[in-house]
Design an enzyme around this catalytic site. Sequence first.
Site, PDB file in Angstrom:
ATOM      1  N   GLU A 121      15.680  24.941  53.862  1.00  0.00           N
ATOM      2  CA  GLU A 121      15.024  25.800  54.858  1.00  0.00           C
ATOM      3  C   GLU A 121      14.378  27.026  54.229  1.00  0.00           C
ATOM      4  O   GLU A 121      13.467  27.604  54.794  1.00  0.00           O
ATOM      5  CB  GLU A 121      16.028  26.242  55.932  1.00  0.00           C
ATOM      6  CG  GLU A 121      16.328  25.148  56.940  1.00  0.00           C
ATOM      7  CD  GLU A 121      17.031  25.656  58.200  1.00  0.00           C
ATOM      8  OE1 GLU A 121      17.500  26.803  58.217  1.00  0.00           O
ATOM      9  OE2 GLU A 121      17.107  24.874  59.163  1.00  0.00           O
ATOM     10  N   HIS A 177      29.982   5.888  41.888  1.00  0.00           N
ATOM     11  CA  HIS A 177      29.993   4.483  42.316  1.00  0.00           C
ATOM     12  C   HIS A 177      28.951   4.218  43.392  1.00  0.00           C
ATOM     13  O   HIS A 177      29.002   3.185  44.052  1.00  0.00           O
ATOM     14  CB  HIS A 177      31.398   4.111  42.807  1.00  0.00           C
ATOM     15  CG  HIS A 177      32.417   4.194  41.712  1.00  0.00           C
ATOM     16  ND1 HIS A 177      32.952   3.086  41.084  1.00  0.00           N
ATOM     17  CD2 HIS A 177      32.969   5.275  41.102  1.00  0.00           C
ATOM     18  CE1 HIS A 177      33.799   3.486  40.155  1.00  0.00           C
ATOM     19  NE2 HIS A 177      33.830   4.808  40.141  1.00  0.00           N
ATOM     20  N   LYS A 237      11.728  21.527  68.148  1.00  0.00           N
ATOM     21  CA  LYS A 237      12.309  22.197  69.330  1.00  0.00           C
ATOM     22  C   LYS A 237      11.278  22.251  70.465  1.00  0.00           C
ATOM     23  O   LYS A 237      11.600  22.014  71.622  1.00  0.00           O
ATOM     24  CB  LYS A 237      12.744  23.624  68.973  1.00  0.00           C
ATOM     25  CG  LYS A 237      13.963  23.703  68.097  1.00  0.00           C
ATOM     26  CD  LYS A 237      14.424  25.149  68.015  1.00  0.00           C
ATOM     27  CE  LYS A 237      15.355  25.375  66.868  1.00  0.00           C
ATOM     28  NZ  LYS A 237      15.531  26.788  66.569  1.00  0.00           N
TER      29      LYS A 237
HETATM   30  O1  PA5 Z   1      19.076  29.371  58.898  1.00  0.00           O
HETATM   31  C1  PA5 Z   1      18.810  29.412  60.080  1.00  0.00           C
HETATM   32  O2  PA5 Z   1      18.363  30.440  60.610  1.00  0.00           O
HETATM   33  C2  PA5 Z   1      19.019  28.214  60.972  1.00  0.00           C
HETATM   34  O3  PA5 Z   1      19.563  27.154  60.287  1.00  0.00           O
HETATM   35  C3  PA5 Z   1      19.951  28.574  62.109  1.00  0.00           C
HETATM   36  O4  PA5 Z   1      21.190  28.979  61.588  1.00  0.00           O
HETATM   37  C4  PA5 Z   1      20.151  27.410  63.073  1.00  0.00           C
HETATM   38  O5  PA5 Z   1      18.918  26.932  63.513  1.00  0.00           O
HETATM   39  C5  PA5 Z   1      20.976  27.853  64.256  1.00  0.00           C
HETATM   40  O6  PA5 Z   1      20.356  28.903  64.931  1.00  0.00           O
HETATM   41  P1  PA5 Z   1      21.151  29.821  65.912  1.00  0.00           P
HETATM   42  O7  PA5 Z   1      22.213  30.509  65.165  1.00  0.00           O
HETATM   43  O8  PA5 Z   1      20.114  30.758  66.451  1.00  0.00           O
HETATM   44  O9  PA5 Z   1      21.736  28.935  66.995  1.00  0.00           O
END
Ligand code: PA5
Length: 493
Positions: A346, A367, A482
Site C-alpha cells: 500500500e 516444500h 470501495k
Molecule cells: O493503511 C491503511 O490506511 C489501510 O490499510 C487501512 O488500515 C484499512 O483500509 C482500514 O481502514 P480503517 O481503519 O479506516 O477502517
Amino acid sequence: MTTPDFDPITYDYSSLLAGQSEPESTRQTGLVPADLKWLAPRLEDVRRQMLEELDLFQKGGPVPAELQPLDAGFFDLPEQFLGPRRRDLEAIQQTADRLAAECDRVVVLGIGGSYMGARALMEACCHPYFNELPRKRRGGRPRMYFEGNNVDNDALQGLLDLVEGTDDWAIVVISKSGGTLETAVAFRLLINALRRSCGNDREKLRRRIVPVTGRSGRLRELAQALGCPAVFPIPDGVGGRYSVLTAVGLLPAALLGLDVEHLLEGAAAMNERFRTAPPLCSSERKGAGSERSEVPVPFLSSNPPLDYAGVGRLMEVRRGAVTRVLSTWGKGLEALGLWYDQLLSESLGKNGQGATPITVVNTRDLHSRGQQHQEGRRDKLITNVFVEKPNRDLLAVPQSELDQDRLNELAGKTVPEILHAAFTGTNRAYADDYRRTATISLPRLDEASLGQLLQMLMLATVAEGRLIGVNPFGQPGVEAYKRNMNAILRPKK
Ligand code: PA5
C-alpha cells in the site's frame, strides 16, 4: 537515552555483495562498490528529509502540496508514549486489565492496518496455542479473535457460535475512518450478539465495547451514541498501516498480557539508530590484508532502516529483483510477514512502481515455494528473518529402539540445530547459484525485538518511498473497489 536492556536486531546484507575477484558474469548478480557509492549520498538525503518531515509534522506547519498526505506521526510514537504521553499508555493498559478481568474472550474487529499489526504481535509473542490454553496458563488474559477483516458469512457465523450463550466477552472495534464496510457490518452483527449476552444491561454493554478510531467519523458517532466509557484515538497524521504502535496495536497487545513498554522501547531504540548512525561512508575504506580487500567500498553503515531501503532499491533497479521475499524462519513470524506485505504494497505500489512482497515461512515453504526460489526466475530479493534463540526449553531428537526412520544418528540434536542447518543449507544452496540473500536477525522472538523490527520496516518503507519519489502515505488505489462496491450496494434511486 539510557542503554536498552535488550539486544539489537541486525540487518546483514554482506552476502549480497559481489567479491572483487569474482568474474564479471557472477558479479552482476550482486551489489558492487559503484552501486553503493551511487546510493550512499542519496540515502543520506532521504534521512535528512525524513527528519525534516518529522520536524514539520511536530510543529504543525503547512505541508507543501507535493508532500501531502504526510503521515509522519508514526515516527516518534514510541518516544511519545514512553515520555509525555505516558498517561495515554497507562489508560490503554488500565482498560486492557479491566477487560481481561471481566472477559474470557475478546473479538478484535478491524481490517488492513487496523488489525494486521495486532495479529502479528499475538502470533509472534504469545503461546502458539494461546486461545486453546486454560485461563491460568494464559496469565488470566482473554482469548483473542480477529474479525471484520473480510466479508465471510460462514466465518462470522462460526464466531457467533463461539460467543452466543456466553456472557464474558467483549468487542474492540478498530477503524480509523470509522466507515470501513467490512468492519462496520461485523460490528453491527456482533453488537446484537453482545446485547443478548449482556441481557440488555446497557451499562454492561457499554463497558464491553471499546472503539479505537479517528477524531471524527461514523464509528466515533456510534461510540458516543452507545456511551462507551473508553474510546481510544488513532492520532491524525498516523496512517492505518503505520498505526501498530498506537492503541490499534497496543490495546490488543496489552489485552494479551504483552509487555507494551518493551515493545515501545524496542521501537524507540530503532529510531535512535536511524537518527544517530554515522553518515553512510562515501569514500574508499582502506583495508588491511587480503581478506579486507574483498570488502567492496564504500559500504553502508549500521543504520538498518536506511540500509534495508537502499539495498532493496538497488537490487530492484540494478539486478531486476522486483519480488521481495520475506523469508521467515519460524511459525510465529507469518503474521508479521503479512503485516509487512500490506505495508510495502500500500505504501509503494503506486504510479506503476513498488516491488511485490511475498511472505514465506520456512522450513514449511521450502516444500512449496522452495523450488521456485532455487531455480525459478531471478527476480527475487530474499531477506531472511531469523530468530537466534528460542524462548522455550530445547527439544532434542530422542534415541529410539525402532530406528527404521534412521534418526538415531541425529539423536541429541536439538530442534534449533536442525532449523539452523536448514537455514544455512538453504542460503548456501542459493548462494552456490548466485542467488544472494540478506538476513535480519532477531535475538529472540519477543516484544523488544518486534518493536525494533516493526519500526525498522516502517522507517525503511518511508525511506524507500522518498528515494523513488513515491508518497509512502495514503492509498488512493484502494478507493476504486470501495466506490464500485458502494454503488452496487446502494444504487441511486
Ligand atoms: O493503511 C491503511 O490506511 C489501510 O490499510 C487501512 O488500515 C484499512 O483500509 C482500514 O481502514 P480503517 O481503519 O479506516 O477502517
